[in-house]
Scaffold this active site. Structure first.
Site, PDB file in Angstrom:
ATOM      1  N   HIS A 112      26.474  28.252  11.953  1.00 25.36           N
ATOM      2  CA  HIS A 112      25.045  28.434  12.181  1.00 25.36           C
ATOM      3  C   HIS A 112      24.677  28.281  13.658  1.00 25.36           C
ATOM      4  O   HIS A 112      23.558  28.612  14.053  1.00 25.36           O
ATOM      5  CB  HIS A 112      24.256  27.449  11.319  1.00 25.36           C
ATOM      6  N   SER A 117      27.016  34.571  12.408  1.00 25.50           N
ATOM      7  CA  SER A 117      28.062  35.256  11.656  1.00 25.50           C
ATOM      8  C   SER A 117      28.541  36.499  12.372  1.00 25.50           C
ATOM      9  O   SER A 117      27.768  37.172  13.066  1.00 25.50           O
ATOM     10  CB  SER A 117      27.550  35.642  10.269  1.00 25.50           C
ATOM     11  N   LYS A 137      22.996  38.557  -3.228  1.00 27.62           N
ATOM     12  CA  LYS A 137      24.323  39.168  -3.132  1.00 27.62           C
ATOM     13  C   LYS A 137      25.416  38.149  -3.460  1.00 27.62           C
ATOM     14  O   LYS A 137      26.376  38.460  -4.175  1.00 27.62           O
ATOM     15  CB  LYS A 137      24.530  39.724  -1.724  1.00 27.62           C
ATOM     16  N   ASP A 138      25.281  36.920  -2.951  1.00 25.60           N
ATOM     17  CA  ASP A 138      26.248  35.871  -3.274  1.00 25.60           C
ATOM     18  C   ASP A 138      26.216  35.525  -4.751  1.00 25.60           C
ATOM     19  O   ASP A 138      27.255  35.212  -5.344  1.00 25.60           O
ATOM     20  CB  ASP A 138      25.962  34.611  -2.446  1.00 25.60           C
ATOM     21  N   GLU A 194      54.210  25.639  -6.245  1.00 27.36           N
ATOM     22  CA  GLU A 194      53.156  26.498  -6.770  1.00 27.36           C
ATOM     23  C   GLU A 194      53.090  27.806  -5.975  1.00 27.36           C
ATOM     24  O   GLU A 194      53.495  27.858  -4.808  1.00 27.36           O
ATOM     25  CB  GLU A 194      51.807  25.783  -6.694  1.00 27.36           C
TER      26      GLU A 194
END
Length: 426
Positions: free
Chosen positions: A216, A220, A244-245, A288
Site C-alpha cells: 500500500h 500495485s 472480483k476477489d 510432500e
C-alpha cells in the site's frame, strides 16, 4: 470534542468507535478508496486467496491443537482420535491437511504472477523480498506440521531433512542436536516441532501484514507493468476488486471443498497411515509434493554439502532477483524472448517435481541435473544478459488507453515501429 477523530460514518455505533479508534477510517482508506490499477486480471486474485487460506489454516490448527498430544507414544493415536471421536474432527483435520497443499498452490501461482509481470522490479524490491520471507516461513511451518501425525513418513522425513544440516562444517552437528533436542528424533523433537508449528503461523500473519503495508506504500503493479500516471488509470478497490476477489474466493472454496470431501488423501503419502517405527525404514522417503523440486535439486548434486547449498540457494536466489533482471521493462507482455524463457523455467520446476517423486536412478538422475542447471542458469546468466540484449515491444502511453480501447495486451495504440522506452520509476 478535542482529541476525537473526525469520522464520516453515519452509523452512530460505528461513528462512536471511529472517533475514538479510527479503525473504520483506516479500513475505508486502505480497502475502500485505495486507488488500484483498473486493468487487473484474475492473476491478481491469488494474493487474497493466500490470505484467506492462511486464516483457514490458523483457525483449524487451533482446534486441532486442542486434541493433539505431542508425545511419540500418543501422537499417532491422538490424530486417529481426532478423526474418529471428535465431533467433525475428520472435517477439521482434512481441511487443515489439504489446506497446506492449497496454500502452496495459490502461493506458487502468486509468485509466478510476480515473476511474469515483473512485480519484483523497482520500487517493489522490498515488497518482493518480504514475500520470499513469507515463502520460507511457510516451508518451515509446513515441514514441522508434516512431522506431527508421527507416521512413518513423518518420522523418517524429519530424520532425513534435519540431518541435512550436518553437512555444514563445525556448526552442522550442533544444529542437528539442537533441532532434535537430543541425539535422535524423539519426544523433545516432537515437542519442539509442535510448539514452532503452532507459533510460526502467527509470525507469518505478522509478516503478511508487513507485506500488505509495503504494497500500500508503493502501490500495485499491473499486467502492463507501467506506472499509474493519472487518476483515470485507477479505480477504488471497493467495490470493483472486492467483487472480483469474491468471485475468485468462491471458485477457490469450491475446488477446496471437492478436494476435502471427495479426494482428501489424494496428495498424502500412504506410509503416513503407518505408525512411526525407528527400526523400519520405508523403501522411498519422499517429502510432500510442494517440496519435491527442492528435494530433486538436493539429490542432483553428488556432494552432500553442495546439494544442501544448492537446495537453499534455489530459494535464496529469489531475494536478489530484482537485481539479476536488468531489463527496464517489467511485464513479459512486452518482452517476447523473456515470455518464452519464463515458461521454460516453469517447465524445469515441474520437471524437478517429477524427478523428486521418483528414485534417483536412470533417466531421473539425468533429468534432475539438466533441470537443476537450467533453474540456476535462468536466474544467474540468462536474466542479466537478456535484460541488456532483448529488443522489447513498445510500451503503451498509459493504463487507461489500452483498457478503454480493449487492447490491454498490445502496444496501446503506439506505432508498431516505435522504440520501447525505459520503465518509469515510481
Amino acid at each position: 470534542m478535542a482529541g476525537l477523530n473526525k469520522s464520516s460514518f453515519t452509523n452512530p455505533v460505528v461513528n462512536w468507535i471511529d472517533t475514538r479508534l479510527p479503525v473504520f477510517t483506516m479500513m475505508q482508506k486502505e480497502y475502500g478508496k485505495f486507488p488500484t490499477p483498473k486493468n487487473f486480471n484474475y492473476m491478481w486474485n491469488f494474493g487474497a486467496l493466500a490470505m484467506i487460506n492462511l486464516l483457514i489454516m490458523i483457525i483449524t490448527g487451533i482446534f486441532l491443537a486442542m486434541n493433539y498430544q505431542p508425545n511419540t507414544q500418543l501422537a499417532f493415536n491422538s490424530v486417529q482420535h481426532i478423526m474418529r471421536d471428535v465431533n467433525y474432527g475428520w472435517l477439521i483435520r482434512y481441511v487443515h491437511q489439504n489446506g497446506a497443499s492449497m496454500f502452496f498452490i495459490v502461493t506458487y501461482i502468486h509468485i509466478f504472477r510476480g515473476m511474469y509481470y515483473g512485480s519484483y522490479k523497482a520500487p517493489r524490491e522490498l515488497l518482493w523480498m518480504i514475500g520470499v520471507v513469507i515463502l520460507l516461513l511457510m516451508m518451515a511451518t509446513a515441514f514441522m506440521g508434516y512431522v506431527l501425525p508421527w507416521g512413518q513418513m513423518s518420522y523418517w522425513g524429519a530424520t532425513v531433512i534435519t540431518n541435512l544440516f550436518s553437512a555444514f562444517p563445525v556448526v552442522g552437528q550442533p544444529i542437528v542436536t539442537w533441532l532434535w533436542g537430543g541425539f535422535a528424533v524423539a519426544d523433545p523433537t516432537l515437542n519442539r516441532f509442535f510448539s514452532l508449528h503452532y507459533l510460526l503461523p502467527f509470525v507469518l500473519l505478522g509478516v503478511v501484514f508487513l507485506h500488505v503495508a509495503a504494497l500500500h506504500v508503493v502501490g500495485s503493479n499491473n499486467p502492463l507493468g507501467i506506472d499509474v500516471k493519472t487518476p483515470q488509470d485507477t479505480v477504488p478497490f471497493h467495490p470493483y476488486y472486492t467483487v472480483k476477489d469474491s468471485v475468485g474466493i468462491c471458485v477457490f472454496l469450491l475446488v477446496f471443498a471437492l478436494l476435502v470431501f471427495f479426494m482428501p488423501n489424494l496428495l498424502g503419502d500412504p506410509n503416513n497411515f503407518i505408525p512411526a517405527n525407528p527400526l523400519q525404514t520405508p523403501p522411498d522417503i519422499v517429502p510432500e509434493w510442494y517440496f519435491l523440486p527442492f528435494y530433486a535439486i538436493l539429490r542432483s548434486v553428488p556432494n552432500k554439502l553442495g546439494g544442501v547449498c544448492m537446495m537453499f540457494g534455489s530459494i535464496l536466489v529469489l531475494f536478489v532477483l530484482p537485481w539479476l533482471d536488468t531489463s527496464p521493462v517489467r511485464s513479459a507482455r512486452f518482452r517476447p524472448v523473456f515470455r518464452v524463457l519464463i515458461w521454460v523455467w516453469v517447465a524445469s520446476v515441474i520437471g524437478l517435481g517429477m524427478v523428486g517423486a521418483h528414485p534417483p536412478t536412470g533417466i531421473w538422475v539425468v533429468l534432475g541435473r539438466v533441470c537443476t542447471i537450467y533453474y540456476f542458469f535462468h536466474f544467474l546468466v540468462l536474466l542479466p544478459i537478456l535484460g541488456k540484449m532483448e529488443r522489447t515491444l513498445p510500451l503503451p502511453e498509459s493504463i487507461s488507453r489500452p483498457v478503454i480501447s480493449g487492447n490491454s495486451g498490445g502496444g496501446g495504440g503506439l506505432p508498431s515501429g516505435a522504440a520501447a522506452r525505459p520503465m518509469e520509476k515510481a
